[in-house]
Design a protein around this motif. Structure first.
Motif, PDB file in Angstrom:
ATOM      1  N   PRO A 101      56.923   9.784  -4.400  1.00  0.00           N
ATOM      2  CA  PRO A 101      57.450   9.446  -3.399  1.00  0.00           C
ATOM      3  C   PRO A 101      57.358   8.982  -1.788  1.00  0.00           C
ATOM      4  CG  PRO A 101      57.719  11.774  -4.171  1.00  0.00           C
ATOM      5  CD  PRO A 101      56.620  11.299  -4.689  1.00  0.00           C
ATOM      6  N   THR A 102      55.617   9.453  -2.064  1.00  0.00           N
ATOM      7  CA  THR A 102      54.489   9.019  -0.688  1.00  0.00           C
ATOM      8  C   THR A 102      54.043   7.647  -0.822  1.00  0.00           C
ATOM      9  OG1 THR A 102      54.254  11.184  -0.286  1.00  0.00           O
ATOM     10  CG2 THR A 102      52.798   9.484   0.642  1.00  0.00           C
ATOM     11  N   ILE A 103      53.434   7.121  -2.132  1.00  0.00           N
ATOM     12  CA  ILE A 103      53.085   6.259  -2.054  1.00  0.00           C
ATOM     13  C   ILE A 103      54.652   4.715  -1.590  1.00  0.00           C
ATOM     14  CG2 ILE A 103      52.201   4.595  -3.925  1.00  0.00           C
ATOM     15  CD1 ILE A 103      50.229   7.304  -4.860  1.00  0.00           C
ATOM     16  N   LEU A 104      55.692   5.499  -2.807  1.00  0.00           N
ATOM     17  CA  LEU A 104      56.677   4.298  -2.982  1.00  0.00           C
ATOM     18  C   LEU A 104      57.152   4.150  -2.025  1.00  0.00           C
ATOM     19  CD1 LEU A 104      58.568   3.270  -4.487  1.00  0.00           C
ATOM     20  CD2 LEU A 104      60.660   5.250  -3.931  1.00  0.00           C
ATOM     21  N   HIS A 105      56.899   4.482  -0.606  1.00  0.00           N
ATOM     22  CA  HIS A 105      57.590   5.031   0.808  1.00  0.00           C
ATOM     23  C   HIS A 105      56.661   4.407   1.756  1.00  0.00           C
ATOM     24  CE1 HIS A 105      59.052   6.286   4.303  1.00  0.00           C
ATOM     25  NE2 HIS A 105      60.226   6.278   4.143  1.00  0.00           N
ATOM     26  N   HIS A 106      55.145   4.880   1.513  1.00  0.00           N
ATOM     27  CA  HIS A 106      54.480   4.254   3.101  1.00  0.00           C
ATOM     28  C   HIS A 106      53.000   3.064   2.260  1.00  0.00           C
ATOM     29  CE1 HIS A 106      55.171   6.807   5.664  1.00  0.00           C
ATOM     30  NE2 HIS A 106      55.893   7.931   4.747  1.00  0.00           N
ATOM     31  N   GLY A 107      53.407   2.972   0.836  1.00  0.00           N
ATOM     32  CA  GLY A 107      52.625   2.507  -0.267  1.00  0.00           C
ATOM     33  C   GLY A 107      52.124   0.831  -0.157  1.00  0.00           C
ATOM     34  N   THR A 108      51.553   0.281   0.025  1.00  0.00           N
ATOM     35  CA  THR A 108      51.584  -1.474  -0.517  1.00  0.00           C
ATOM     36  C   THR A 108      52.164  -1.307  -1.437  1.00  0.00           C
ATOM     37  OG1 THR A 108      48.705  -1.471  -0.686  1.00  0.00           O
ATOM     38  CG2 THR A 108      49.545  -1.480   1.131  1.00  0.00           C
ATOM     39  N   GLU A 109      52.273  -2.896  -1.891  1.00  0.00           N
ATOM     40  CA  GLU A 109      52.609  -3.191  -3.012  1.00  0.00           C
ATOM     41  C   GLU A 109      51.685  -3.070  -4.147  1.00  0.00           C
ATOM     42  OE1 GLU A 109      55.731  -4.794  -3.726  1.00  0.00           O
ATOM     43  OE2 GLU A 109      55.162  -5.131  -6.035  1.00  0.00           O
ATOM     44  N   GLU A 110      50.190  -3.012  -4.027  1.00  0.00           N
ATOM     45  CA  GLU A 110      49.105  -3.218  -4.733  1.00  0.00           C
ATOM     46  C   GLU A 110      48.905  -2.074  -5.438  1.00  0.00           C
ATOM     47  OE1 GLU A 110      48.866  -4.753  -2.054  1.00  0.00           O
ATOM     48  OE2 GLU A 110      48.960  -7.234  -3.352  1.00  0.00           O
TER      49      GLU A 110
ATOM     50  N   PHE B 101      44.910   9.116   3.285  1.00  0.00           N
ATOM     51  CA  PHE B 101      44.604   8.507   1.901  1.00  0.00           C
ATOM     52  C   PHE B 101      44.544   9.023   0.871  1.00  0.00           C
ATOM     53  CE2 PHE B 101      41.638   8.150   5.609  1.00  0.00           C
ATOM     54  CZ  PHE B 101      41.278   7.753   5.951  1.00  0.00           C
ATOM     55  N   ILE B 102      44.827   7.703  -0.699  1.00  0.00           N
ATOM     56  CA  ILE B 102      44.201   8.474  -2.057  1.00  0.00           C
ATOM     57  C   ILE B 102      42.675   8.537  -2.172  1.00  0.00           C
ATOM     58  CG2 ILE B 102      44.533   7.727  -4.275  1.00  0.00           C
ATOM     59  CD1 ILE B 102      46.615   5.952  -2.898  1.00  0.00           C
ATOM     60  N   ALA B 103      41.841   9.708  -2.548  1.00  0.00           N
ATOM     61  CA  ALA B 103      40.725  10.086  -2.954  1.00  0.00           C
ATOM     62  C   ALA B 103      40.940   9.957  -4.127  1.00  0.00           C
ATOM     63  CB  ALA B 103      40.730  11.382  -2.056  1.00  0.00           C
TER      64      ALA B 103
ATOM     65  N   ASP C 130      38.550   0.950   2.348  1.00  0.00           N
ATOM     66  CA  ASP C 130      40.534   1.085   3.170  1.00  0.00           C
ATOM     67  C   ASP C 130      41.620   1.259   2.256  1.00  0.00           C
ATOM     68  OD1 ASP C 130      40.937   0.911   5.643  1.00  0.00           O
ATOM     69  OD2 ASP C 130      41.763  -0.825   6.001  1.00  0.00           O
ATOM     70  N   ASP C 131      41.532  -0.083   1.646  1.00  0.00           N
ATOM     71  CA  ASP C 131      42.671  -0.114   0.412  1.00  0.00           C
ATOM     72  C   ASP C 131      43.276   1.059  -0.293  1.00  0.00           C
ATOM     73  OD1 ASP C 131      41.236   0.560  -1.706  1.00  0.00           O
ATOM     74  OD2 ASP C 131      41.156  -1.990  -2.050  1.00  0.00           O
ATOM     75  N   MET C 132      42.287   2.466  -0.023  1.00  0.00           N
ATOM     76  CA  MET C 132      42.896   3.699  -0.814  1.00  0.00           C
ATOM     77  C   MET C 132      43.755   4.054   0.751  1.00  0.00           C
ATOM     78  SD  MET C 132      39.814   4.980  -2.937  1.00  0.00           S
ATOM     79  CE  MET C 132      40.864   5.124  -3.747  1.00  0.00           C
ATOM     80  N   ARG C 133      43.901   4.004   2.089  1.00  0.00           N
ATOM     81  CA  ARG C 133      44.346   4.240   2.573  1.00  0.00           C
ATOM     82  C   ARG C 133      46.308   4.326   2.961  1.00  0.00           C
ATOM     83  NH1 ARG C 133      45.622   1.553   6.804  1.00  0.00           N
ATOM     84  NH2 ARG C 133      44.159   0.237   6.850  1.00  0.00           N
ATOM     85  N   LEU C 134      46.415   5.211   3.301  1.00  0.00           N
ATOM     86  CA  LEU C 134      48.017   5.137   3.070  1.00  0.00           C
ATOM     87  C   LEU C 134      49.361   5.160   4.262  1.00  0.00           C
ATOM     88  CD1 LEU C 134      49.563   7.675   0.211  1.00  0.00           C
ATOM     89  CD2 LEU C 134      49.853   5.078   0.513  1.00  0.00           C
ATOM     90  N   ASP C 135      49.324   4.016   4.458  1.00  0.00           N
ATOM     91  CA  ASP C 135      50.602   3.229   6.182  1.00  0.00           C
ATOM     92  C   ASP C 135      48.903   3.421   7.088  1.00  0.00           C
ATOM     93  OD1 ASP C 135      52.196   3.392   7.824  1.00  0.00           O
ATOM     94  OD2 ASP C 135      53.388   4.611   6.648  1.00  0.00           O
TER      95      ASP C 135
ATOM     96  N   GLY D 219      48.613   9.226   9.967  1.00  0.00           N
ATOM     97  CA  GLY D 219      49.114  10.615   8.466  1.00  0.00           C
ATOM     98  C   GLY D 219      50.306  11.674   8.547  1.00  0.00           C
ATOM     99  N   TRP D 220      50.318  11.872   9.604  1.00  0.00           N
ATOM    100  CA  TRP D 220      51.181  12.870  10.269  1.00  0.00           C
ATOM    101  C   TRP D 220      52.689  12.859   9.395  1.00  0.00           C
ATOM    102  CZ3 TRP D 220      50.993  17.767  10.053  1.00  0.00           C
ATOM    103  CH2 TRP D 220      51.818  18.457  10.747  1.00  0.00           C
ATOM    104  N   THR D 221      52.692  11.594   9.614  1.00  0.00           N
ATOM    105  CA  THR D 221      54.060  11.392   9.818  1.00  0.00           C
ATOM    106  C   THR D 221      54.205  11.547   7.971  1.00  0.00           C
ATOM    107  OG1 THR D 221      54.463  10.040  11.528  1.00  0.00           O
ATOM    108  CG2 THR D 221      55.941   9.154  10.449  1.00  0.00           C
TER     109      THR D 221
END
Lengths: 382, 401
Positions: free
Chosen positions: B104-113, B192-194, B228-233, B238-240
């Motif tokens: 749900p976090t990726i769906l909400h904050h992630g890029t299309e890729e 991030f996604i690590a 950097d493409d592993m950063r979310l939003d 980050g807190w949001t």
């Protein structure tokens, strides 16, 4: 399959919402205080304790049809579901309503189970607006269905009742008593007018300001055949069968009043400041208030679950209703203690509204068996 | 009103039921832990990943996610699939952190890729996810996280120490809360996604619980380079993003379905059974009214939990939308803890016998689950934090900070 929503649909919600609105308007907290706690000397030091109750509100309640809710349609009532009755009792608790409503609803549930012409006639009286109450408890305060001290002599065309029923709720507000009395063949149920010859009402001096309670003495009171609601031997069965409904009604009242205690205490914790913070900032205050809420929500869920068991005839109402009463009594006990303690000094005074609810809750905790009693019964069922 | 199934949902429910009946998996290689987050055995992992994949391919996982990211593209189907999974008593879905929190976090904050890359293998359990929020110095006070992310051109360099990371030994990815700036406690955080499995500079070490067993880990990052493409939003958000994750945390516990560990009702039944078979005085522990009262109290709380789950979906019987949902975690975990405590007391002297002792009643389950129960009342926001949240968000009391 039981309805997922307990059968609490639009009709039930409308009824509950209108009941809440009515009580908010008719009996706001200031009016309640003036009505039931006008004077501590009068309340606790009169030779005969006054009955604090507003008859005009009661008349409106009757007109609104609240007392006919649990009366079956064939007896002239609304025949509403137990979930609706529970939601109404919850509102009565929230308003700490002084009235014979709860007593009348409880009597209705017992009469409903008696299934006789006499019971139907009594239900008709309730449907027509009369208030009723159970006279079934003995001097030791036993809640067992066949523990009555009243004796019924004779049979056939009528009986004579002798002895004393104790802990009769709203005795000075009811127009008739549903008396459990023991005959040779066991306990029967008899409808007796409050002003019938040979009936003497001996008011108790009680703590709760929102009720009256009495011993009712029967001195050879003649009961005609048409006033026999349950013949000797079948009365205790009717009480036992109605026990889940009685417990649900009281548990709902406890939950409604506990919710008032919760919201009142939370409000105080929001506005009262000490040490430069609202009280609720401090976890020693905040967490017990949250615990009140958790306990109330558990009890409230159990109340509607048990009411739905009664409505559907599925599940085990004897078990679920006792669970509801146990949980509600414990939630109320905790809410009582914390509401007064967390208000500090003001909470200990007569002028603060809390004691009105505190006392009603203590009374209701005991009524029809306290939490420990219910759990002992549940233990036998598990 | 309780939600009623639409005709499409009713049809889907029927499909789920039939599929689960025909596809019930064989027994696990050995007894599964109570919860997915405790899985630490490789044979369990294989068994559970195969099961989740099968469920995914049958359309019982990610039902409501858009189809372009590997989901079913439906609305209101996941609730039904989860209910039926739970009813069927099949094993839990192992990728519980992924499904409940990362997805749900990726769906909400992630890029299309990011959505296209990460979601599908998450749903199929081809890639297991873990969560990197807590640190030795950041428990209840999550925003004080110190794991650092330093910008280096198109990359970030991670250094720090995450703890209580369930499933990290199997994880391909971690959702990570890290600090890019020390200037502001909250705005200094980035999400991030690590990479975990096989990543250079990442060390996963099992943590040993008070039970003597493992089930979660600590993860150390030493100059781990991620792009950097592993950063979310955005940087500083980050807190949001973490709040999105935590909003779904409860879903992680409940929505993953399955009945692998047995629920509250099973626990009550075994508690009563234990009391009835345990000698005490001239009878059994069940004959002791004090013990029986305590067991009945627990049984009432369990029944209350069940009825509250039901009431939570009845609009007319709810005062505040978050009042019941926010109670779920603290009520459930404290109930399980108290139930285990009573079980242990009923056993008396025999409660001293642990899992390896042949004479231990119920194979030592009661001391084990009592010890383990503290994981539940501490993890995912301690009971104290839960009560703060309830007092503040539902009852409007001042923040205790």
């Amino acid at each position: 399959m039981q309805p997922k929503d307990f059968g609490f649909g639009e009709d039930e919600k409308l009824l509950r919402d209108s009941a809440r609105k009515f009580l908010e308007d008719a009996l706001p907290i200031d009016k309640l205080r003036t009505l039931v706690a006008p004077d501590h000397v009068e309340a606790y030091e009169s030779d005969t304790q006054p009955v604090y109750y507003d008859e005009s509100i009661w008349k409106q309640i009757v007109e609104l049809g609240w007392t006919t809710l649990a009366v079956p349609e064939e007896a002239g009532g609304a025949g509403m579901k137990m979930v609706a009755v529970a939601s109404l009792a919850e509102e009565a608790g929230r308003a700490a309503l002084p009235s014979p409503l709860i007593s009348t609803l409880v009597s209705t549930c017992v009469l409903r189970e008696a299934k006789s012409d006499g019971a139907s006639a009594a239900l008709g009286r309730i449907a027509a607006g009369e208030a009723a109450t159970m006279a079934m408890t003995n001097a030791t305060g036993s809640w067992e269905a066949d523990d009555t001290d009243v004796v019924a002599e004779g049979a056939g065309d009528g009986v004579k009742l002798s002895g004393t029923a104790c802990f009769v709720q709203d005795a000075r507000k009811a127009s008739f008593f549903v008396v459990a009395a023991r005959g040779d063949a066991g306990v029967g149920l008899y409808c007796v007018d409050a002003d019938a010859p040979g009936v003497e009402i001996l008011p108790d001096q009680i703590v709760d300001l929102t009720r009256d309670q009495a011993r009712v003495r029967f001195d050879g009171v003649a009961v005609g055949a048409d006033a026999v609601a349950a013949t000797a031997g079948s009365g205790a069965d009717a009480i036992r069968a109605a026990t889940p409904a009685m417990l649900v009604i009281i548990a709902a009242d406890l939950c409604g009043a506990a919710e008032w205690q919760l919201q009142t205490t939370a409000e105080y914790a929001r506005v009262r400041t000490q040490f430069d913070h609202p009280l609720g900032f401090f976890q020693a205050v905040k967490h017990p208030i949250v615990n009140m809420m958790i306990d109330i929500d558990r009890a409230r869920s159990l109340v509607y679950g048990a009411a739905c068991d009664i409505d559907t005839g599925e599940g085990n109402p004897q078990l679920s209703a006792r669970m509801a009463k146990s949980a509600a009594a414990d939630a109320a006990a905790f809410a009582c203690g914390r509401s007064v303690q967390l208000h500090g000094g003001i909470g200990f005074t007569w002028e603060c509204d809390l004691h009105i609810y505190f006392k009603r809750q203590k009374h209701n905790q005991a009524l029809y068996g306290d939490a420990i009693y219910q759990r002992a019964k549940i233990g036998e069922l598990l | 009103m309780a939600k009623k199934d639409t005709p499409e949902q009713a049809e889907f429910r029927e499909y789920c039921r039939n599929w689960l009946k025909d596809n019930k998996p064989g027994p696990p290689p050995s007894r599964l832990p109570e919860l997915a987050i405790e899985v630490s055995d490789e044979a369990h992992r294989e068994y559970l990943c195969a099961w989740q994949k099968k469920c995914y391919e049958a359309g019982l996982v990610a039902c409501d996610y858009p189809s372009e990211y590997g989901g079913g593209g439906h609305q209101g189907f996941q609730r039904i699939a989860s209910q039926e999974l739970s009813r069927a008593g099949t094993p839990f879905l192992i990728n519980v952190i992924g499904l409940g929190m990362a997805a749900p976090t990726i769906l909400h904050h992630g890029t299309e890729e990011q959505k296209r890359q990460y979601l599908k293998p998450l749903f199929s359990a081809d890639e297991i996810w873990c969560q990197g929020f807590s640190e030795p110095g950041a428990g209840s006070d999550l925003a004080s996280a110190q794991t650092s992310a330093v910008r280096d051109g198109d990359n970030w360099i991670l250094n720090g120490h995450k703890v209580w990371t369930s499933l990290a030994t199997f994880a391909k990815w971690m959702i990570l809360l890290a600090r890019h700036s020390k200037e502001d406690k909250y705005k200094g955080l980035t999400y991030f996604i690590a990479p975990i499995e096989g990543a250079k500079g990442v060390t996963v070490r099992p943590l040993i619980k008070i039970t003597g067993g493992t089930g979660f880990n600590e993860v150390l990052f030493e100059d781990v380079v991620i792009s950097d493409d592993m950063r979310l939003d955005e940087v500083g958000k980050g807190w949001t993003v973490a709040m999105t994750t935590l909003t779904h945390e409860r879903g992680a516990a409940e929505g993953a379905g399955g009945g692998g560990g047995g629920g509250v009702d099973d626990r009550i039944e075994s508690l009563i059974a234990l009391a009835k078979k345990t000698p005490r005085g001239s009878g059994t522990a069940w004959d002791d009214p004090v013990i029986r009262d305590r067991i009945v109290q627990i049984a009432i709380r369990a029944a209350g939990l069940r009825q509250t789950a039901r009431r939570g979906r009845v609009e007319g019987l709810i005062d505040h939308p978050m009042r019941l949902p926010l109670q779920g975690k603290v009520v459930m975990t404290e109930l399980m803890q108290d139930a285990a405590a009573i079980g242990l007391e009923i056993e008396g002297a025999a409660g001293s016998l642990y899992v390896r002792d042949d004479n231990a009643p119920d194979e030592g389950e009661w001391p084990l689950s009592y010890l383990n129960s503290y994981g539940m009342t501490i993890a995912a926001g301690t009971s104290e934090i839960q009560r703060n949240i309830l007092g503040e968000r539902v009852l409007g009391m001042a923040k205790s900070k």
